[in-house]
Design a protein around this motif. Structure first.
Motif, PDB file in Angstrom:
ATOM      1  N   THR A 303       2.542 -93.400  -8.164  1.00  0.00           N
ATOM      2  CA  THR A 303       1.202 -93.313  -7.544  1.00  0.00           C
ATOM      3  C   THR A 303       0.643 -92.110  -7.628  1.00  0.00           C
ATOM      4  OG1 THR A 303       2.281 -92.849  -5.409  1.00  0.00           O
ATOM      5  CG2 THR A 303       2.002 -95.260  -6.051  1.00  0.00           C
ATOM      6  N   GLU A 304      -0.562 -91.839  -7.175  1.00  0.00           N
ATOM      7  CA  GLU A 304      -1.371 -90.673  -6.935  1.00  0.00           C
ATOM      8  C   GLU A 304      -0.621 -89.725  -6.210  1.00  0.00           C
ATOM      9  OE1 GLU A 304      -3.800 -89.215  -8.877  1.00  0.00           O
ATOM     10  OE2 GLU A 304      -3.948 -90.848 -10.158  1.00  0.00           O
ATOM     11  N   GLN A 305      -0.013 -90.410  -4.820  1.00  0.00           N
ATOM     12  CA  GLN A 305       0.621 -89.748  -4.030  1.00  0.00           C
ATOM     13  C   GLN A 305       1.874 -89.039  -4.440  1.00  0.00           C
ATOM     14  OE1 GLN A 305       1.511 -91.823  -0.382  1.00  0.00           O
ATOM     15  NE2 GLN A 305       2.662 -90.137   0.619  1.00  0.00           N
ATOM     16  N   ASP A 306       2.706 -89.761  -5.217  1.00  0.00           N
ATOM     17  CA  ASP A 306       3.837 -89.076  -6.060  1.00  0.00           C
ATOM     18  C   ASP A 306       3.566 -88.079  -6.814  1.00  0.00           C
ATOM     19  OD1 ASP A 306       5.674 -91.203  -4.718  1.00  0.00           O
ATOM     20  OD2 ASP A 306       5.457 -92.603  -6.562  1.00  0.00           O
ATOM     21  N   ILE A 307       2.638 -88.155  -7.535  1.00  0.00           N
ATOM     22  CA  ILE A 307       2.251 -87.173  -8.609  1.00  0.00           C
ATOM     23  C   ILE A 307       1.781 -85.854  -7.786  1.00  0.00           C
ATOM     24  CG2 ILE A 307       0.748 -86.392 -10.143  1.00  0.00           C
ATOM     25  CD1 ILE A 307       0.406 -89.277 -11.223  1.00  0.00           C
TER      26      ILE A 307
END
Length: 540
Positions: A303-307
């Motif tokens: 996800t964008e949060q992971d990235i």
């Protein structure tokens, strides 16, 4: 009479047998009879290393440290640290090991920074895949090597770029089959396998620890230690399944972790590769939702949060901030032949910091200039123009047509990079589209493509790279664990290095890149991270 057990003070200078002097900048960590220092060379003042010290070692500890260094000196893997030498100070009865300083944050620190103290499955797989590749490398040596202390705090995400690194070989042992590998330290509770509490260890010892590490990263909870599990094994296993602690973990994945952490050695997976393959399959398998009774798919995707977590973990950290942290100071002056306190050290540090500030200003100006040049590059040609003007999008005379004869010579035809008879190992697609995140030049994101990719059964890959105003051929490798390394020769003469791993579903994730001015790779112009998804040919 034994000397007082204490770490050396900041400012002390250590001299190795060749006469090279190292100044202690800060104390990175300390145990009862050991310490790890951040040091720099006296002559350059910008070469930083880590120095591991055993204080007043007995013969067993001295032999073990010597073994640890000789072990690492003969290994060569991007996810393992580089060790240079071991030497002694006989006057202080201390033994030292000089190694690379891997600057970055470990997975335990990163995990604790998350709101729920855990990672998503996609992020955990991204971070651990390079470690799996390193363990496969260790376990497949002519004499297999067991790490025996795998845990989140021993896995570091290097700042800037690069794959995660497995550090601290303090418990490493060579494994000889059918012979007992004795244990003189237990390892870390929660991650140490039952056999580390007295029995002989083997390759499956690392599989237990890897499973326990994944358990912690996914649930935010350290597993019940193996000794407790062993004592109470006649009752229900006190280790709570991962999916019961964290509902986001599928039952399939939870069962794979449970098998990897089996109390009985023979019940675990036979190899790290087998464990990781089972985990990859489990992550893609559908399961029945307990409420709706319908099949659901929980394929992990970054996800964008992971990235953002990956991006933040790789931000540059000024070494001066590490040095300026409060340090325990020694209350005793040490009389010694090769270790002494430099009284001028603090003044020299101030001068050094001033010079570093000037250098940083110069680097900032250079980066601004380079970013201007990058933005002024001409736009990439359209697909139609490329078809007419070069071989990147044109038919490949060396590639045979697909078996059904239905082909048009596009960059994604055939859809897989490997020949049809290649049925084992990690596979790549023929084409990928993704984004480069320029951390070095602060240019945000740039779209790019990897096309006309070919993969040989022995793991070699080649193809074409395209981005705005830049293109060029690339060559590289892909391991059985899915780790990918690519070197691109751009039309500008620059060299781009990309690393990543093939992800569940075929996409590429966990990628880092660095751009150099030329093939010598001495001057880095840019760096950052990237991801790419499979690109399908529009005519198929």
């Amino acid at each position: 009479m034994l000397q007082e057990q204490q770490a050396l003070p900041v400012g002390a200078t250590i001299q190795d047998p060749s006469g090279e002097r190292y100044i202690i900048e800060t104390l990175l960590g300390q145990g009862g009879f050991s310490a790890v220092y951040l040091i720099r060379t006296r002559r350059s003042k910008q070469e930083y290393y880590a120095l591991k010290e055993i204080i007043d070692p007995d013969s067993e500890e001295r032999n073990h440290l010597t073994f640890e260094a000789s072990l690492l000196q003969r290994l060569s893997h991007r996810s393992l640290p580089k060790v240079y030498q071991v030497f002694e100070d006989t006057s202080l009865n201390r033994t030292y090991m000089l190694m690379d300083y891997v600057q970055g944050r470990d997975l335990e620190q990163l995990r604790r920074d998350q709101p729920e103290k855990r990672f998503s499955l996609a992020l955990a797989l991204t971070l651990l895949t390079p470690i799996v590749d390193a363990l496969t490398y260790l376990h497949t040596q002519e004499t297999p090597i067991i790490h025996r202390d795998i845990k989140p705090s021993n896995i570091i995400v290097p700042q800037g770029s690069g794959e995660t690194v497995l550090v601290d070989f303090g418990l490493a042992k060579e494994y000889v089959e059918d012979k007992t590998t004795s244990v003189f330290r237990f390892g870390t509770p929660g991650y140490a396998s039952p056999e580390q509490y007295g029995q002989g260890t083997n390759l499956r010892t690392d599989i237990y620890a890897l499973g326990a590490t994944l358990y912690t990263l996914l649930t935010g909870k350290v597993p019940t230690d193996a000794l407790t599990r062993t004592v109470g094994q006649h009752l229900r296993d006190p280790l709570e399944p991962a999916h019961q602690i964290c509902p986001q973990v599928s039952i399939n994945v939870s069962k794979v972790i449970e098998k990897a952490m089996s109390i009985r050695v023979k019940d675990r997976y036979a190899s790290v590769e087998e464990f990781w393959q089972a985990l990859s399959i489990a992550a893609m398998q559908p399961e029945i939702d307990p409420i709706s009774k319908a099949l659901t798919h929980k394929q992990p995707v970054l996800t964008e949060q992971d990235i953002q977590v990956l991006t933040n973990s790789r931000k540059q950290v000024d070494v001066k901030k590490v040095i300026s942290q409060p340090q325990p100071q020694s209350s005793k002056k040490l009389a010694r032949a090769h270790v002494y306190v430099d009284g001028k050290n603090h003044l020299q540090q101030r001068i050094l910091f001033g010079l570093l500030a000037l250098i940083l200003v110069g680097v900032a100006v250079e980066l601004v200039l380079m970013s201007t040049v990058w933005r002024q590059q001409p736009p990439a040609a359209t697909n139609t123009q490329q078809t007419q003007g070069n071989n990147y999008y044109g038919p490949d005379p060396n590639r045979p047509p697909p078996p059904d004869g239905d082909h048009h010579g596009g960059p994604c035809d055939p859809p897989t990079a490997a020949p049809p008879e290649y049925i084992s190992g990690a596979l790549m697609s023929s084409c990928y589209s993704g984004n480069l995140h320029h951390l070095g030049l602060a240019l945000n994101k740039t779209a790019f493509q990897l096309q006309t990719i070919r993969q040989t059964p022995d793991g070699n890959i080649s193809g074409q790279f395209h981005t705005a105003g830049q293109a060029g051929p690339f060559k590289g490798t892909i391991t059985t664990a899915g780790a990918v390394n690519i070197t691109v020769t751009l039309t500008s003469g620059e060299i781009m290095k990309l690393t990543c791993h093939t992800y569940i579903g075929g996409n590429l994730a966990g990628g880092n890149f660095a751009t150099y001015t030329d093939a010598t790779e001495k001057v880095k112009e840019d760096y950052g991270d990237w991801t790419a998804d499979i690109e399908r040919d529009n005519n198929h």
